[in-house]
Structure formats: C-alpha cells, structure tokens
Design a protein around this motif. Sequence first.
Motif, PDB file in Angstrom:
ATOM      1  N   SER A 161       1.228  -1.376  -0.093  1.00 10.45           N
ATOM      2  CA  SER A 161       0.021   0.156  -0.134  1.00 10.45           C
ATOM      3  C   SER A 161       0.530   0.912  -0.598  1.00 10.45           C
ATOM      4  O   SER A 161       1.884   0.774   0.070  1.00 10.45           O
ATOM      5  CB  SER A 161      -1.149  -0.250   0.877  1.00 10.45           C
ATOM      6  OG  SER A 161      -0.319  -0.066   2.438  1.00 10.45           O
ATOM      7  N   ASP A 162       0.699   2.504   0.435  1.00 11.33           N
ATOM      8  CA  ASP A 162       0.838   3.433  -0.281  1.00 11.33           C
ATOM      9  C   ASP A 162       2.324   3.560   1.195  1.00 11.33           C
ATOM     10  O   ASP A 162       3.125   4.643   1.022  1.00 11.33           O
ATOM     11  CB  ASP A 162      -0.036   4.987  -0.146  1.00 11.33           C
ATOM     12  CG  ASP A 162      -1.053   4.761  -1.183  1.00 11.33           C
ATOM     13  OD1 ASP A 162       0.297   4.637  -2.302  1.00 11.33           O
ATOM     14  OD2 ASP A 162      -1.688   5.645  -1.133  1.00 11.33           O
ATOM     15  N   SER A 163       1.334   2.707   2.537  1.00  8.52           N
ATOM     16  CA  SER A 163       2.515   3.223   3.661  1.00  8.52           C
ATOM     17  C   SER A 163       3.106   2.155   4.440  1.00  8.52           C
ATOM     18  O   SER A 163       4.178   2.169   4.859  1.00  8.52           O
ATOM     19  CB  SER A 163       1.427   4.095   4.794  1.00  8.52           C
ATOM     20  OG  SER A 163       0.471   2.611   5.011  1.00  8.52           O
ATOM     21  N   GLU A 164       2.656   0.547   3.263  1.00  5.88           N
ATOM     22  CA  GLU A 164       3.264  -0.262   3.476  1.00  5.88           C
ATOM     23  C   GLU A 164       4.123  -0.643   2.627  1.00  5.88           C
ATOM     24  O   GLU A 164       4.144  -1.642   1.442  1.00  5.88           O
ATOM     25  CB  GLU A 164       1.843  -1.576   3.938  1.00  5.88           C
ATOM     26  CG  GLU A 164       2.915  -2.208   4.749  1.00  5.88           C
ATOM     27  CD  GLU A 164       2.159  -4.203   5.051  1.00  5.88           C
ATOM     28  OE1 GLU A 164       2.299  -4.496   5.876  1.00  5.88           O
ATOM     29  OE2 GLU A 164       0.245  -4.031   4.384  1.00  5.88           O
ATOM     30  N   SER A 195      13.202  -2.649 -19.648  1.00  4.71           N
ATOM     31  CA  SER A 195      14.475  -2.710 -18.278  1.00  4.71           C
ATOM     32  C   SER A 195      13.582  -2.991 -17.270  1.00  4.71           C
ATOM     33  O   SER A 195      14.433  -2.580 -16.018  1.00  4.71           O
ATOM     34  CB  SER A 195      15.112  -1.168 -17.996  1.00  4.71           C
ATOM     35  OG  SER A 195      14.653  -0.234 -18.422  1.00  4.71           O
ATOM     36  N   ILE A 196      12.185  -2.587 -16.569  1.00  2.00           N
ATOM     37  CA  ILE A 196      12.056  -2.556 -15.482  1.00  2.00           C
ATOM     38  C   ILE A 196      10.604  -2.979 -16.265  1.00  2.00           C
ATOM     39  O   ILE A 196       9.759  -2.618 -17.054  1.00  2.00           O
ATOM     40  CB  ILE A 196      10.823  -0.767 -15.186  1.00  2.00           C
ATOM     41  CG1 ILE A 196      12.019  -0.068 -15.222  1.00  2.00           C
ATOM     42  CG2 ILE A 196      10.224  -0.742 -14.234  1.00  2.00           C
ATOM     43  CD1 ILE A 196      13.325   0.433 -13.951  1.00  2.00           C
ATOM     44  N   ALA A 197      10.351  -3.777 -15.052  1.00  2.21           N
ATOM     45  CA  ALA A 197       9.287  -4.313 -14.387  1.00  2.21           C
ATOM     46  C   ALA A 197       8.192  -4.422 -13.537  1.00  2.21           C
ATOM     47  O   ALA A 197       8.777  -4.396 -12.913  1.00  2.21           O
ATOM     48  CB  ALA A 197       8.935  -5.773 -14.941  1.00  2.21           C
ATOM     49  N   ARG A 198       7.007  -5.206 -14.225  1.00  3.94           N
ATOM     50  CA  ARG A 198       5.883  -4.989 -12.471  1.00  3.94           C
ATOM     51  C   ARG A 198       5.241  -5.657 -12.525  1.00  3.94           C
ATOM     52  O   ARG A 198       4.775  -6.014 -13.494  1.00  3.94           O
ATOM     53  CB  ARG A 198       5.531  -2.833 -12.942  1.00  3.94           C
ATOM     54  CG  ARG A 198       4.541  -3.315 -11.389  1.00  3.94           C
ATOM     55  CD  ARG A 198       3.814  -1.376 -11.446  1.00  3.94           C
ATOM     56  NE  ARG A 198       2.250  -1.668 -10.491  1.00  3.94           N
ATOM     57  CZ  ARG A 198       1.804  -0.848 -10.274  1.00  3.94           C
ATOM     58  NH1 ARG A 198       2.607   0.981 -10.097  1.00  3.94           N
ATOM     59  NH2 ARG A 198       0.743  -0.916  -9.896  1.00  3.94           N
ATOM     60  N   LEU A 199       5.042  -6.261 -11.454  1.00  7.87           N
ATOM     61  CA  LEU A 199       3.931  -7.658 -10.553  1.00  7.87           C
ATOM     62  C   LEU A 199       3.053  -6.796 -10.452  1.00  7.87           C
ATOM     63  O   LEU A 199       3.502  -6.792  -9.084  1.00  7.87           O
ATOM     64  CB  LEU A 199       5.391  -8.933  -9.949  1.00  7.87           C
ATOM     65  CG  LEU A 199       6.812  -8.961 -11.381  1.00  7.87           C
ATOM     66  CD1 LEU A 199       7.080 -10.003 -10.322  1.00  7.87           C
ATOM     67  CD2 LEU A 199       6.163  -9.547 -13.093  1.00  7.87           C
ATOM     68  N   ASP A 200       1.859  -7.448 -10.835  1.00 12.71           N
ATOM     69  CA  ASP A 200       0.219  -7.081 -10.319  1.00 12.71           C
ATOM     70  C   ASP A 200       0.551  -8.489  -9.687  1.00 12.71           C
ATOM     71  O   ASP A 200       0.493  -9.135 -10.060  1.00 12.71           O
ATOM     72  CB  ASP A 200      -0.028  -5.799 -11.127  1.00 12.71           C
ATOM     73  CG  ASP A 200       0.513  -4.349 -11.321  1.00 12.71           C
ATOM     74  OD1 ASP A 200       0.688  -4.167 -11.051  1.00 12.71           O
ATOM     75  OD2 ASP A 200      -0.308  -4.467 -11.998  1.00 12.71           O
ATOM     76  N   SER A 201      -0.262  -7.501  -7.891  1.00 14.01           N
ATOM     77  CA  SER A 201      -1.664  -8.832  -7.541  1.00 14.01           C
ATOM     78  C   SER A 201      -2.353  -8.286  -8.323  1.00 14.01           C
ATOM     79  O   SER A 201      -2.958  -7.538  -8.546  1.00 14.01           O
ATOM     80  CB  SER A 201      -0.886  -7.909  -5.717  1.00 14.01           C
ATOM     81  OG  SER A 201      -1.632  -9.174  -5.204  1.00 14.01           O
ATOM     82  N   ARG A 202      -3.270  -9.630  -7.568  1.00 16.63           N
ATOM     83  CA  ARG A 202      -4.733  -9.714  -7.651  1.00 16.63           C
ATOM     84  C   ARG A 202      -5.213  -8.406  -6.543  1.00 16.63           C
ATOM     85  O   ARG A 202      -6.095  -8.274  -6.776  1.00 16.63           O
ATOM     86  CB  ARG A 202      -5.660 -10.947  -7.414  1.00 16.63           C
ATOM     87  CG  ARG A 202      -5.218 -12.027  -8.296  1.00 16.63           C
ATOM     88  CD  ARG A 202      -5.785 -13.515  -7.774  1.00 16.63           C
ATOM     89  NE  ARG A 202      -4.796 -13.803  -9.306  1.00 16.63           N
ATOM     90  CZ  ARG A 202      -4.395 -14.947  -8.431  1.00 16.63           C
ATOM     91  NH1 ARG A 202      -3.776 -14.438  -7.299  1.00 16.63           N
ATOM     92  NH2 ARG A 202      -3.774 -16.547  -8.563  1.00 16.63           N
ATOM     93  N   ASN A 203      -4.489  -8.241  -5.638  1.00 12.57           N
ATOM     94  CA  ASN A 203      -4.675  -6.627  -4.862  1.00 12.57           C
ATOM     95  C   ASN A 203      -4.798  -5.997  -5.040  1.00 12.57           C
ATOM     96  O   ASN A 203      -3.181  -5.612  -5.880  1.00 12.57           O
ATOM     97  CB  ASN A 203      -4.475  -7.595  -3.177  1.00 12.57           C
ATOM     98  CG  ASN A 203      -4.553  -8.749  -2.807  1.00 12.57           C
ATOM     99  OD1 ASN A 203      -5.660  -9.307  -2.831  1.00 12.57           O
ATOM    100  ND2 ASN A 203      -3.633  -9.118  -2.425  1.00 12.57           N
ATOM    101  N   LEU A 204      -5.182  -5.079  -5.472  1.00 16.34           N
ATOM    102  CA  LEU A 204      -4.972  -3.291  -6.208  1.00 16.34           C
ATOM    103  C   LEU A 204      -3.708  -2.889  -6.045  1.00 16.34           C
ATOM    104  O   LEU A 204      -3.431  -2.575  -7.117  1.00 16.34           O
ATOM    105  CB  LEU A 204      -5.915  -2.972  -6.757  1.00 16.34           C
ATOM    106  CG  LEU A 204      -7.397  -3.778  -7.046  1.00 16.34           C
ATOM    107  CD1 LEU A 204      -8.712  -2.939  -7.528  1.00 16.34           C
ATOM    108  CD2 LEU A 204      -7.343  -3.763  -8.892  1.00 16.34           C
ATOM    109  N   SER A 205      -3.559  -2.866  -4.747  1.00 16.28           N
ATOM    110  CA  SER A 205      -2.467  -1.736  -4.238  1.00 16.28           C
ATOM    111  C   SER A 205      -1.402  -2.677  -3.923  1.00 16.28           C
ATOM    112  O   SER A 205      -0.218  -2.162  -3.886  1.00 16.28           O
ATOM    113  CB  SER A 205      -3.249  -1.203  -2.970  1.00 16.28           C
ATOM    114  OG  SER A 205      -2.924  -1.836  -2.286  1.00 16.28           O
ATOM    115  N   GLU A 206      -0.857  -3.904  -4.496  1.00 15.13           N
ATOM    116  CA  GLU A 206      -0.467  -4.644  -4.029  1.00 15.13           C
ATOM    117  C   GLU A 206       1.040  -4.790  -5.259  1.00 15.13           C
ATOM    118  O   GLU A 206       0.349  -5.157  -6.589  1.00 15.13           O
ATOM    119  CB  GLU A 206       0.105  -5.556  -3.374  1.00 15.13           C
ATOM    120  CG  GLU A 206      -0.885  -5.371  -2.102  1.00 15.13           C
ATOM    121  CD  GLU A 206      -1.707  -6.909  -1.335  1.00 15.13           C
ATOM    122  OE1 GLU A 206      -1.417  -7.240  -0.380  1.00 15.13           O
ATOM    123  OE2 GLU A 206      -0.882  -7.508  -1.752  1.00 15.13           O
TER     124      GLU A 206
END
Length: 162
Positions: A55-58, A139-150
């Motif tokens: 999350s934004d804070s975790e 050069s940059i990859a983002r692995l997104d979770s099913r939980n939208l903020s993760e």
Amino acid sequence: MTRTSILSVATALTILTASCGGNKEKHVPADKQRQDTAANVNMRGQWYLDSIVFSDSEYVRVRPDVRLSSIHQYIVFEDSTYFIQTNCNTFTGSYTVIGDSITLADGVMTEKACDNMAVEDALRRILPNIATVYIQNDSIARLDSRNLSEYIVLRKAQIKIK
C-alpha cells in the motif's frame, strides 16, 4: 401484385440477405490471441528486486546497501522456472506467462534464520497473488497482484561485457 405486397417481399429479401451475409471478419480463437500476445512478454533473464509494495504506507525497499554494492537481491526467470535470491534465503518454483498474465506456482524456499527477514516475509505474502506483468522499455518490470494496491518492481540486470 399490390404495392403493399411488393414492399413486404422487398423487405423480407433485404432482411434475408442481411442475415445470411453474416460477419465476414476472420474469427481468431481466444487461445491463439493469448499466444500472440504472450510472445510480446519476455521475462527471461535476471531482474533485481527494487521494491515490494502492499500500500502507500506499507512497502519493502529492496535496493542494495551502498556499502555492500555487490550484493543484490534478484529473480532469474528461465524457460519455465524462477529462482529468487535474497540476502539470506532462496526461492524457486515454476511460472507461466500468457499475454500479460503471469502465475508463479508454489515452490520451495530455504529457511535460514536471518537478522532481517522483511524481504522473505514480503515475498511469501505477495508471490501467490501475482497475476499480471508489465514491462517498460525492456528494463523495468512490474508484477501486479490480484490485490489492486500490491505489486513488485523489478529492474533488468545489465549484462557486463568483459
């Protein structure tokens, strides 16, 4: 024939012609579409762990300590397996990519007791939920979770030429 009969026949022929013509576009099965898209996503190689965000804070910032610049935490994607090296433990398992969907199957992990297990704890928590991958500029990859903020942010390791 009366004018109404001619109009009725003409209308019926128009409807019949339109319904028989059908859609002439070539239909591509969903599996074939996924295979074509999958060819665009290439996860092979070594990727440094940059951050793991819940999350934004975790979040866990994973960048290497400047004093220990030779120690990197990373993921290596090979044919159908992944290998993760943290500062203390390793993870390994299988993965599949279809289109922008990625599945990291349950694997095995070493269980050494370490002074700081934040990365290991975060990986154990997020890996089962990883669902999509986006690659920017190879050069940059983002692995997104099913939980939208993760998500996990990875940086492609540069190949050193000697």
